[in-house]
Design an enzyme around this catalytic site. Sequence first.
Site, PDB file in Angstrom:
ATOM      1  N   LYS A 170      -5.314  -0.497  15.440  1.00 45.28           N
ATOM      2  CA  LYS A 170      -5.916   0.294  14.363  1.00 45.28           C
ATOM      3  C   LYS A 170      -7.045   1.185  14.892  1.00 45.28           C
ATOM      4  O   LYS A 170      -7.236   2.303  14.403  1.00 45.28           O
ATOM      5  CB  LYS A 170      -6.391  -0.628  13.240  1.00 45.28           C
ATOM      6  CG  LYS A 170      -5.237  -1.346  12.518  1.00 45.28           C
ATOM      7  CD  LYS A 170      -4.253  -0.364  11.896  1.00 45.28           C
ATOM      8  CE  LYS A 170      -3.197  -1.049  11.050  1.00 45.28           C
ATOM      9  NZ  LYS A 170      -2.270  -0.088  10.408  1.00 45.28           N
ATOM     10  N   ASN A 188       2.331   4.981   7.475  1.00 42.93           N
ATOM     11  CA  ASN A 188       1.644   3.817   6.896  1.00 42.93           C
ATOM     12  C   ASN A 188       2.231   2.483   7.348  1.00 42.93           C
ATOM     13  O   ASN A 188       1.543   1.458   7.257  1.00 42.93           O
ATOM     14  CB  ASN A 188       1.727   3.961   5.358  1.00 42.93           C
ATOM     15  CG  ASN A 188       1.419   2.680   4.614  1.00 42.93           C
ATOM     16  OD1 ASN A 188       0.253   2.328   4.463  1.00 42.93           O
ATOM     17  ND2 ASN A 188       2.456   1.963   4.169  1.00 42.93           N
ATOM     18  N   ASP A 200      13.367   2.737  11.393  1.00 35.45           N
ATOM     19  CA  ASP A 200      12.386   1.922  12.105  1.00 35.45           C
ATOM     20  C   ASP A 200      11.458   2.913  12.807  1.00 35.45           C
ATOM     21  O   ASP A 200      11.919   3.702  13.643  1.00 35.45           O
ATOM     22  CB  ASP A 200      13.116   1.026  13.114  1.00 35.45           C
ATOM     23  CG  ASP A 200      12.164   0.166  13.937  1.00 35.45           C
ATOM     24  OD1 ASP A 200      10.964   0.509  14.042  1.00 35.45           O
ATOM     25  OD2 ASP A 200      12.636  -0.852  14.490  1.00 35.45           O
ATOM     26  N   ILE A 215       0.835  -1.207   0.000  1.00 36.29           N
ATOM     27  CA  ILE A 215       0.000   0.000   0.000  1.00 36.29           C
ATOM     28  C   ILE A 215       0.869   1.257   0.000  1.00 36.29           C
ATOM     29  O   ILE A 215       0.588   2.224  -0.706  1.00 36.29           O
ATOM     30  CB  ILE A 215      -0.948  -0.030   1.227  1.00 36.29           C
ATOM     31  CG1 ILE A 215      -1.989  -1.143   1.053  1.00 36.29           C
ATOM     32  CG2 ILE A 215      -1.622   1.320   1.438  1.00 36.29           C
ATOM     33  CD1 ILE A 215      -2.836  -1.432   2.294  1.00 36.29           C
ATOM     34  N   TYR A 270      -3.780  -6.257  16.669  1.00 35.50           N
ATOM     35  CA  TYR A 270      -3.897  -5.493  15.424  1.00 35.50           C
ATOM     36  C   TYR A 270      -5.161  -4.637  15.454  1.00 35.50           C
ATOM     37  O   TYR A 270      -5.129  -3.437  15.176  1.00 35.50           O
ATOM     38  CB  TYR A 270      -3.934  -6.455  14.230  1.00 35.50           C
ATOM     39  CG  TYR A 270      -3.947  -5.760  12.876  1.00 35.50           C
ATOM     40  CD1 TYR A 270      -2.762  -5.353  12.266  1.00 35.50           C
ATOM     41  CD2 TYR A 270      -5.140  -5.516  12.196  1.00 35.50           C
ATOM     42  CE1 TYR A 270      -2.769  -4.714  11.023  1.00 35.50           C
ATOM     43  CE2 TYR A 270      -5.159  -4.889  10.967  1.00 35.50           C
ATOM     44  CZ  TYR A 270      -3.962  -4.493  10.380  1.00 35.50           C
ATOM     45  OH  TYR A 270      -3.973  -3.865   9.150  1.00 35.50           O
TER      46      TYR A 270
HETATM   47  P1  NAD Z   1       3.327  -4.826   3.617  1.00 36.81           P
HETATM   48  O1  NAD Z   1       3.757  -5.835   4.610  1.00 36.81           O
HETATM   49  O2  NAD Z   1       3.202  -5.222   2.179  1.00 36.81           O
HETATM   50  O3  NAD Z   1       4.277  -3.547   3.693  1.00 36.81           O
HETATM   51  C1  NAD Z   1       4.608  -2.959   4.928  1.00 36.81           C
HETATM   52  C2  NAD Z   1       5.943  -2.244   4.810  1.00 36.81           C
HETATM   53  O4  NAD Z   1       6.213  -1.667   6.094  1.00 36.81           O
HETATM   54  C3  NAD Z   1       7.120  -3.168   4.489  1.00 36.81           C
HETATM   55  O5  NAD Z   1       7.880  -2.606   3.430  1.00 36.81           O
HETATM   56  C4  NAD Z   1       7.911  -3.234   5.799  1.00 36.81           C
HETATM   57  O6  NAD Z   1       9.324  -3.372   5.592  1.00 36.81           O
HETATM   58  C5  NAD Z   1       7.579  -1.884   6.414  1.00 36.81           C
HETATM   59  N1  NAD Z   1       7.731  -1.880   7.882  1.00 36.81           N
HETATM   60  C6  NAD Z   1       7.285  -2.812   8.767  1.00 36.81           C
HETATM   61  N2  NAD Z   1       7.645  -2.478  10.014  1.00 36.81           N
HETATM   62  C7  NAD Z   1       8.319  -1.300   9.936  1.00 36.81           C
HETATM   63  C8  NAD Z   1       8.934  -0.450  10.885  1.00 36.81           C
HETATM   64  N3  NAD Z   1       8.958  -0.747  12.184  1.00 36.81           N
HETATM   65  N4  NAD Z   1       9.537   0.682  10.433  1.00 36.81           N
HETATM   66  C9  NAD Z   1       9.549   0.995   9.122  1.00 36.81           C
HETATM   67  N5  NAD Z   1       8.989   0.211   8.174  1.00 36.81           N
HETATM   68  C10 NAD Z   1       8.381  -0.922   8.582  1.00 36.81           C
HETATM   69  O7  NAD Z   1       1.950  -4.268   4.185  1.00 36.81           O
HETATM   70  P2  NAD Z   1       0.714  -3.494   3.484  1.00 36.81           P
HETATM   71  O8  NAD Z   1      -0.374  -4.478   3.258  1.00 36.81           O
HETATM   72  O9  NAD Z   1       1.206  -2.640   2.372  1.00 36.81           O
HETATM   73  O10 NAD Z   1       0.248  -2.613   4.725  1.00 36.81           O
HETATM   74  C11 NAD Z   1       0.558  -1.230   4.850  1.00 36.81           C
HETATM   75  C12 NAD Z   1      -0.335  -0.658   5.936  1.00 36.81           C
HETATM   76  O11 NAD Z   1      -1.707  -0.862   5.560  1.00 36.81           O
HETATM   77  C13 NAD Z   1      -0.171  -1.297   7.308  1.00 36.81           C
HETATM   78  O12 NAD Z   1      -0.309  -0.314   8.317  1.00 36.81           O
HETATM   79  C14 NAD Z   1      -1.338  -2.269   7.360  1.00 36.81           C
HETATM   80  O13 NAD Z   1      -1.726  -2.563   8.676  1.00 36.81           O
HETATM   81  C15 NAD Z   1      -2.391  -1.481   6.619  1.00 36.81           C
HETATM   82  N6  NAD Z   1      -3.503  -2.281   6.096  1.00 36.81           N
HETATM   83  C16 NAD Z   1      -3.269  -3.314   5.250  1.00 36.81           C
HETATM   84  C17 NAD Z   1      -4.340  -4.045   4.771  1.00 36.81           C
HETATM   85  C18 NAD Z   1      -4.171  -5.220   3.834  1.00 36.81           C
HETATM   86  O14 NAD Z   1      -5.131  -5.990   3.666  1.00 36.81           O
HETATM   87  N7  NAD Z   1      -3.024  -5.387   3.195  1.00 36.81           N
HETATM   88  C19 NAD Z   1      -5.638  -3.721   5.171  1.00 36.81           C
HETATM   89  C20 NAD Z   1      -5.835  -2.651   6.040  1.00 36.81           C
HETATM   90  C21 NAD Z   1      -4.747  -1.931   6.504  1.00 36.81           C
END
Ligand code: NAD
Length: 258
Positions: A167, A96, A69, A23, A163
């Site tokens: 959120k 994000n 981080d 995302i 989680y």
């Molecule tokens: P993803 O796992 O594909 O990407 C997450 C990214 O965050 C990765 O590149 C990871 O290296 C980075 N990351 C993780 N921990 C970190 C930290 N401590 N510091 C810096 N970077 C860090 O996840 P996604 O699906 O793209 O999710 C992005 C956001 O959207 C998250 O907050 C997730 O909770 C939220 N979200 C995702 C979904 C879904 O279905 N995919 C739905 C609702 C919300």
Amino acid sequence: MGIMERMRLDGKVSFVTGGARGIGKAIATAVAEAGSHVAIVDMDIDEATKTAHEIADTIGVKAIAIQADVTVKEEVDAMISTILDTFGKLDVAFCNAGICMNIPASEMTAEQFRKVIDINLTGVFLTSQAAANVMLKQGKGSIINTASMSGHIVNVPQPQCAYNASKAGVIQLTKSMAIEFAKKGVRVNSISPGYIGTDLVLEAPHLKVLIDQWNAMAPLGRLGRPDELQAIAVYLAGDTSDFTTGSDFVIDGAFSCF
Ligand code: NAD
């Protein structure tokens, strides 16, 4: 000027945490396509560097990768310094980065619970606070936090209490900051996606097997795609959303409506 031109972000400076993939990458690409320079902030510097190069090469804005981080205040502060040294200002912050752990509440250790809260909630606090402190001095800025439909509903069948709690916390954190900064030109909103087909879902063996069950419950019968969150991100980043603050935008194909 027409609405499409007014929605452009030419000359703005944005950062996206967790911007290397999923995302965050879709959001970073979208704001870059709308004209913003962008910093890709991630723990995974190799992937962040690839994403930054891809954006700079294909779109032509300036894109840099920064390793940080989001749970470590010193790293967040250093990230902000790098952005200010490189671009001289900060207009838009996408907080994000997030993780998910699916562990029954009765078995989850304190350490596991704290880890989810630390990244998903405290990490958003630290990055949005650091961004706000630059924007408050400038008298203008837009902060957009990634929450989730899990801040509104309890997902089933997978157990994910930390989680969901994190959120829900992001949504209230967003509204609290929006009120504090409202008269100072800094807006704070959140986006709450439903299930989106990213590595967080597709690469996790325990979640991958649940996709058919989720799709059977989903009014649209499918997962969302990261690109389906791009327009709301551009809208919230730009000046046409100047009256929009303290809002949570649920983009979930009606999943949380029943
Ligand atoms: P993803 O796992 O594909 O990407 C997450 C990214 O965050 C990765 O590149 C990871 O290296 C980075 N990351 C993780 N921990 C970190 C930290 N401590 N510091 C810096 N970077 C860090 O996840 P996604 O699906 O793209 O999710 C992005 C956001 O959207 C998250 O907050 C997730 O909770 C939220 N979200 C995702 C979904 C879904 O279905 N995919 C739905 C609702 C919300």
